[in-house]
Design an enzyme around this catalytic site. Structure first.
Site, short mmCIF file in Angstrom:
data_model
loop_
_atom_site.label_atom_id
_atom_site.label_comp_id
_atom_site.label_asym_id
_atom_site.label_seq_id
_atom_site.Cartn_x
_atom_site.Cartn_y
_atom_site.Cartn_z
N GLY A 36 53.60 -64.86 -43.23
CA GLY A 36 52.88 -66.08 -42.88
C GLY A 36 52.79 -67.09 -44.00
N CYS A 245 58.07 -69.86 -9.78
CA CYS A 245 59.35 -70.56 -10.00
C CYS A 245 60.05 -70.80 -8.66
CB CYS A 245 60.25 -69.75 -10.93
SG CYS A 245 61.92 -70.42 -11.06
N CYS A 248 63.57 -68.60 -8.82
CA CYS A 248 63.61 -67.13 -8.88
C CYS A 248 62.32 -66.48 -8.42
CB CYS A 248 63.95 -66.66 -10.30
SG CYS A 248 62.57 -66.77 -11.46
N CYS A 276 65.73 -66.86 -15.78
CA CYS A 276 65.71 -67.31 -14.39
C CYS A 276 67.01 -66.94 -13.67
CB CYS A 276 65.48 -68.81 -14.33
SG CYS A 276 65.11 -69.46 -12.69
ZN LIG Z 1 62.86 -68.83 -12.44
#
Ligand SMILES: [Zn+2]
Lengths: 287, 197
Positions: A36, A245, A248, A276
């Site tokens: 970090g 989505c 998909c 996707c």
């Molecule tokens: Zn998708």
């Protein structure tokens, strides 16, 4: 004798000269040793426009070899101009195989997303970082922010987040949401949506962050705790969508809103194009 | 003057060998306690192990002074590092970016640059040459890069060594980073790692 073995005779292998690579490699090892913390690195300018992601490109160029398989994403997609350009660049100067499939890649260079497909041990995720300093918007002076990190004096960040709650009823930051790494350093995760922050926590992959303009490298080793900053009465929460989505049907992924016709009809699709596509063609993906 | 006829060879393929070696070193650094075997590590000069030699050829250059303990401070080692890496050899530990010491050396990493709170990255990396990386007493390591904890049995180190390590770890984010080397293998111990005795 072999310093110029890349197909492109005008450049050294992976574009950078060996001394620059060594310097970046040393910075990466120190970054891994102090998770970090932003390690400054020197070196000459890359003759590329900054928007191209020079910091990420320098890190990738310093680590990549002919045995690697590279994936490059920009906003989650493999097929944007930027992602295609960077992928072609490394295919040419480093002779690497490229892929769009997350699990096939050994090195993934990214801008603005972490893949939806879980990463595994041995993979390296390289982030392109525009502004590495998480306190910069609150404190413009570099000497001051360096002192605040040195002392672990992060009250200014707490105040800023609390002001956001007072004003908006919640922490309004949706991208580049600050994290605490291994309980010590506040770090900018780069402009990924906060949706991706939980993927950084104890990831089995190695995370490397490169900022070209400010010449900083920082890292999160595998399995390192990465906590999004929050308050007991306002715990960290990620974005959720009522829609799934359109392509998909995923209910788990980060969705981009698209306007599809002149009437302003909107639909939501996965930002991660590989994820996707693979969900739409499961039989093909399983072979 | 060094005699080039007796100089041990460096990396056969400097660019690609260094890349492969770096990835092995990065694998070790990001998985403390993991024993990593180095590909194409050249035979070392003098008493220097192949792994320590490969580490220095990969990462040392004119910008990184090297300090050698007396076991390794021999003309063939100095000449090798100057010729193949261009690295200056320094007489004081405090000036070194990289140090090489043998297991059993008292206070093996005392006096090296610890970095500062503002610039902890400026600390030294110390290579500790040990007999082997697995036949010593098992100790539990915890910290970044390790899922839960891992057991590591570096040979050749006494209890005093681990007391020194606890003091170094307590300096975090300052402190030296260690790399144990034996033959063609190495194992990294960054300052972030706590070792249970
Ligand atoms: Zn998708």
């Amino acid at each position: 004798m072999t310093e110029n073995s890349a197909k492109d005779g005008a450049y050294n292998y992976a574009y950078l000269d060996e001394q620059t690579k060594r310097m970046i490699r040393r910075a990466i090892l120190k970054a891994v040793a102090v998770p970090g913390y932003q390690v400054p690195f020197g070196g000459r300018e890359m003759p590329l426009p900054y928007g191209w992601g020079t910091g990420g490109i320098q890190v990738t160029a310093a680590i990549i070899g002919r045995d690697d398989t590279l994936k490059v994403i920009d906003q989650g997609a493999d097929d944007t101009t930027n992602a295609v350009s960077i992928r072609r660049f490394f295919a040419r100067v480093a002779e690497v195989a490229t892929t769009t499939r997350t699990e096939e890649a050994t090195v993934i260079q990214t801008r603005h997303r972490v893949p939806e497909t879980p990463l595994s041990e041995g993979q390296i995720l390289v982030f392109q970082v525009p502004i590495p300093e998480p306190l910069r918007m609150l404190e413009p002076r570099e000497t001051e922010t360096r002192t605040l990190h040195a002392l672990s004096e992060y009250g200014v960040m707490q105040v800023s987040l609390y002001e956001s709650i007072a004003r908006h009823g919640r922490i309004s930051k949706a991208y580049n949401y600050p994290v605490m790494v291994n309980g010590r350093y506040i770090m900018s995760p780069s402009p990924i949506p906060k949706f991706d922050n939980p993927k950084l926590d104890r990831s089995p992959a190695l995370q490397l962050y490169g900022a070209g303009r400010e010449k900083r490298i920082y890292a999160v080793p595998p399995y390192t705790p990465v906590k999004s900053l929050d308050f007991d009465d306002h715990p960290f929460e990620i974005e959720t969508w009522e829609q799934c989505c359109e392509l998909c049907g995923s209910k788990e992924s980060f969705l981009d809103e698209m306007i599809v016709d002149d009437d302003g009809k909107r639909l939501f699709v996965c930002s991660d194009s590989d994820y996707c596509e693979r969900r739409r063609a499961p039989a093909e993906a399983a072979e | 003057m060094s005699d080039l006829r007796t100089l041990a060879p460096g990396l056969a393929d400097p660019s690609h060998d260094a890349q492969q070696l770096f990835r092995a070193i990065l694998d070790a650094a990001s998985h403390p306690g993991r024993i990593v075997s180095l590909p194409s590590a050249p035979a070392g000069p003098g008493a220097l192990s192949s792994a320590a030699t490969a580490y220095l050829l990969t990462l040392a250059d004119r910008d990184t002074p090297v300090w050698l303990a007396s076991d390794f401070d021999r003309p063939e080692v100095r000449n090798f590092l100057r010729f193949h890496a261009g690295a200056p050899i320094v007489a004081a530990r405090a000036e070194a970016s990289f140090g090489v010491v043998a297991a059993g050396t008292p206070q093996p990493f005392d006096g090296f640059n610890l970095g500062t709170d503002a610039y902890p990255d400026r600390s030294a990396t110390v290579l500790i040459e040990v007999p082997d990386l697995q036949s010593g007493p098992m100790r539990h390591w915890r910290g970044p890069g390790i899922a839960d904890r891992t057991s590591v049995g570096i040979a050749g180190l006494g209890d005093a060594f681990w007391d020194d390590w606890a003091a170094n770890h307590a300096l975090f984010p300052c402190g030296v980073d260690l790399v144990f080397t034996a033959g063609t293998e190495l194992c990294a111990l960054p300052r972030s790692i706590a070792v249970e005795v």
